[in-house]
Design an enzyme around this catalytic site. Structure first.
Site, PDB file in Angstrom:
ATOM      1  N   HIS A 240       4.208  -1.617  -7.303  1.00  0.00           N
ATOM      2  CA  HIS A 240       3.349  -1.591  -8.490  1.00  0.00           C
ATOM      3  C   HIS A 240       3.274  -2.952  -9.160  1.00  0.00           C
ATOM      4  CE1 HIS A 240       3.500   2.750  -7.944  1.00  0.00           C
ATOM      5  NE2 HIS A 240       2.291   2.653  -8.442  1.00  0.00           N
TER       6      HIS A 240
ATOM      7  N   GLU B 185      -2.195  11.923  -1.205  1.00  0.00           N
ATOM      8  CA  GLU B 185      -1.282  10.803  -0.978  1.00  0.00           C
ATOM      9  C   GLU B 185      -0.015  11.240  -0.259  1.00  0.00           C
ATOM     10  OE1 GLU B 185      -0.254   8.864  -4.660  1.00  0.00           O
ATOM     11  OE2 GLU B 185       0.066  10.747  -5.692  1.00  0.00           O
TER      12      GLU B 185
ATOM     13  N   ASP C  29       0.708   5.458  -1.257  1.00  0.00           N
ATOM     14  CA  ASP C  29       1.742   6.441  -0.923  1.00  0.00           C
ATOM     15  C   ASP C  29       1.465   7.109   0.416  1.00  0.00           C
ATOM     16  OD1 ASP C  29       3.801   6.432  -2.896  1.00  0.00           O
ATOM     17  OD2 ASP C  29       2.290   7.057  -4.340  1.00  0.00           O
TER      18      ASP C  29
ATOM     19  N   CYS D  74      -8.512   5.551  -3.992  1.00  0.00           N
ATOM     20  CA  CYS D  74      -8.098   4.743  -5.153  1.00  0.00           C
ATOM     21  C   CYS D  74      -6.871   3.887  -4.849  1.00  0.00           C
ATOM     22  CB  CYS D  74      -7.858   5.618  -6.375  1.00  0.00           C
ATOM     23  SG  CYS D  74      -6.521   6.787  -6.163  1.00  0.00           S
TER      24      CYS D  74
HETATM   25  C1  PEP Z   1      -1.545   5.398  -4.239  1.00  0.00           C
HETATM   26  O1  PEP Z   1      -0.457   5.912  -3.956  1.00  0.00           O
HETATM   27  O2  PEP Z   1      -2.306   4.891  -3.408  1.00  0.00           O
HETATM   28  C2  PEP Z   1      -1.988   5.352  -5.647  1.00  0.00           C
HETATM   29  C3  PEP Z   1      -3.210   5.009  -5.973  1.00  0.00           C
HETATM   30  O3  PEP Z   1      -1.077   5.638  -6.605  1.00  0.00           O
HETATM   31  P1  PEP Z   1       0.124   4.631  -7.005  1.00  0.00           P
HETATM   32  O4  PEP Z   1      -0.116   3.331  -6.316  1.00  0.00           O
HETATM   33  O5  PEP Z   1       0.090   4.504  -8.488  1.00  0.00           O
HETATM   34  O6  PEP Z   1       1.321   5.355  -6.516  1.00  0.00           O
HETATM   35 MG    MG Z   2       0.609   7.048  -5.435  1.00  0.00          MG
END
Ligand code: PEP
Ligand code: MG
Length: 543
Positions: free
Chosen positions: A188, A430, A454, A501
């Protein structure tokens, strides 16, 4: 000149001075002293320095965020001068013949415990403040109190690693670039660097040490190189790179207001990912057609206690209103795994990514979930809201969520509070489980949004936080693409839409593939919207 090689996660260039980020809760060691008077003197000096730093912070906050928000530094000054606090430190030094750092740390723990045990919520919250002032004094005692980041100006922030909550609380106006010793491209922290639009390098390794604090440096986020004391030639090459990047960006600006349509007439929506209302400016500047992922957990990461229904409602309303009728998809909080928050009081887990996270917390500790859903439903009348749920693995979870949602709607109606009857409900795909049963999940929801970050970690069994696994993390792996393709077919067979996303949505090497699969929406960091639009407009699916 010295070159440190890492991995670039956001292609841009920065030149400036390094500020080495230090965690405030550094380990304090108990040391015996023969000269307690000297330790007391050290404490007094560190305290004076803290008071002058707090005064400066107060003045700055007063100008930038107003009197009410600046008050906290006045409170910190009062606490630093508090007689009981000072007596405790001096007593410990004297009676135990120990170093000042240790006496401050013990006093901090004792006072924090006393505050935490109080009934009054205001006094309870002072526990964090007493720790904060003590950490400041300890930093000044150990000579780490004057980090460049405490002063004015912009810096290249170097760190061993940064947690998501550290990253979001950094003063963005002072960050020229990030360079971390550890970290992986899908963490992140890397995602945040991309959304903040600043050059970033991760995995720079052991050579990135605190001795570099204050040195001149240049960051090349394209190649992952950090230049220490860069020579003239390097600086001129990098400046040219920076200029060429600016020219490319300027060219992309011409795509504003243009459609996301391929040469053969296939359309796709390009939305943006955000972490909170502060990112709306970037969404609008980059001409995104909507918000495909609002990571609502950042509201939780940025606060010191559970954000109240009102605080959340205000944030959601602001985003919905600013988007003026364009779609806004808010994901319910995804805390757990790498996004840890002390006040959640979560147990330490051996495998946090496979642990108590996201919807699992929400369905177990429903008070937290219900507060968020109430805020979301109340905000829904201010725009076009979609709500989506992370880490889904079963149809039962979705049904349970819907039950809770219906219950909250009845609650709001009984209280005379309004909500929109036109909210789209979606889930994130995910986990491999969700992708594999996507044909069964599709009838239960209005849309899917694929979280490729994920989905990649769970499909390939590669911890997204572990930089050692980068060579094993083939994000274009056939297994991942097949799962996404199946989810797209499942959605479309049921007349539902599907978006992406995760970070792969912005990978222009895959844009053509997504278009061929019939993906309806790509949600990317705001700064990537126009580059993806450019790619879509140059693609011809007839070829
Ligand atoms: C993902 O897992 O691709 C996602 C968009 O959520 P995060 O990156 O916040 O886990
Ligand atoms: Mg995620």
């Amino acid at each position: 000149m010295k070159i440190i090689q890492g991995k670039g996660v956001y292609g841009a260039v920065a030149v400036g001075k390094i500020s080495f980020y230090r965690r405030s809760d550094a380990m304090v060691v108990r040391e015996k002293t023969d000269d307690p008077e000297q330790e007391k003197l050290r404490f007094e000096k560190a305290k004076e320095k803290s008071l002058s730093q707090l005064e400066k912070l107060y003045e700055k906050a007063l100008k930038e965020v107003g009197e009410t928000n600046a008050q906290i530094f006045e409170i910190h000054k009062m606490m630093t001068e508090d007689d009981d606090y000072n007596e405790s430190v001096l007593n410990i030094i004297e009676s135990q013949q120990v170093n000042a750092e240790y006496a401050v740390a013990v006093t901090a723990d004792n006072f924090a415990q006393i505050f935490s045990a109080m009934d009054d919520e205001y006094m309870k919250a002072r526990a964090a403040d007493v720790k904060d002032i003590s950490n400041r004094i300890i930093a000044n005692l150990t000579g780490q109190g004057d980090t460049a980041a405490d002063t004015d100006g912009k810096y290249i922030i170097c760190a061993d690693d940064l947690t998501p909550s550290e990253t979001v609380t950094l003063d963005k106006d002072k960050v020229l670039a990030f360079v971390t010793k550890y970290g992986s491209s899908n963490s992140h922290t890397a995602i945040l660097a991309r959304s903040m639009n600043i050059p970033a390098i991760i995995g720079a390794g052991e050579e990135l040490s605190a001795d570099l604090d204050g040195k001149s440096a240049a960051v090349d986020g394209f190649t992952g190189k950090l230049y220490i004391d860069p020579d003239e030639k390097t600086l001129s090459v990098l400046t040219e790179k920076q200029e060429s990047e600016k020219r490319k960006k300027a060219l992309l600006q011409e795509l504003k207001g243009k459609e996301n349509i391929t040469l053969d007439g296939t359309r796709i929506n390009i939305f943006a990912n955000i972490g909170g209302p502060r990112d709306i400016g970037a969404v609008l500047i980059n001409d995104a057609e909507g918000i495909g992922l609002f990571r609502s957990e950042f509201l939780y990461l940025e606060s010191e206690d559970f954000p109240t229904e009102q605080v959340q409602f205000t944030a959601y309303k602001k985003v919905l209103e600013s988007m003026a009728g364009k779609k806004v998809i808010i994901r319910t909080m995804d805390i757990g795994a790498d996004k840890q928050i002390d006040y959640f009081g979560l147990d330490k887990e051996d495998n946090p990514a496979l642990g108590y996270r996201a919807i699992r917390i929400c369905l177990t500790e429903q008070d937290i979930f219900r507060t968020q859903l109430r805020a979301l439903l109340r905000a829904s009348v201010y725009g076009r809201l979609g709500i989506m749920f992370p880490m889904i693995t079963s149809v039962e979870e979705v049904r349970k969520i819907r039950e809770i949602l219906e219950d909250i709607k009845s609650e709001l109606t009984a209280e005379g509070l309004k909500y929109s009857d036109n909210i789209e409900i979606g889930i994130m795909i995910e986990t491999p489980a969700a992708a594999v049963i996507s044909d069964r999940l599709a009838p239960e929801v209005d849309f899917f949004s694929v979280g490729t970050n994920d989905l990649t970690q769970y499909t390939l069994a590669v911890d997204r936080q572990n930089p050692k696994l980068e060579p094993f993390c083939n994000t274009h792996h056939e297994a991942i693409l097949r799962l996404i393709e199946f989810a797209a077919q499942s959605a479309h067979r049921c007349g539902k839409w599907i978006g992406i996303c995760g970070e792969l949505g912005a990978d222009t090497e895959l844009t053509e593939k997504w278009l061929k699969m019939g993906i309806d929406e790509l949600s990317v960091s705001p700064s990537f919207v126009l580059a993806v639009r450019d790619k879509v407009r140059k693609t011809d699916l007839r070829k």
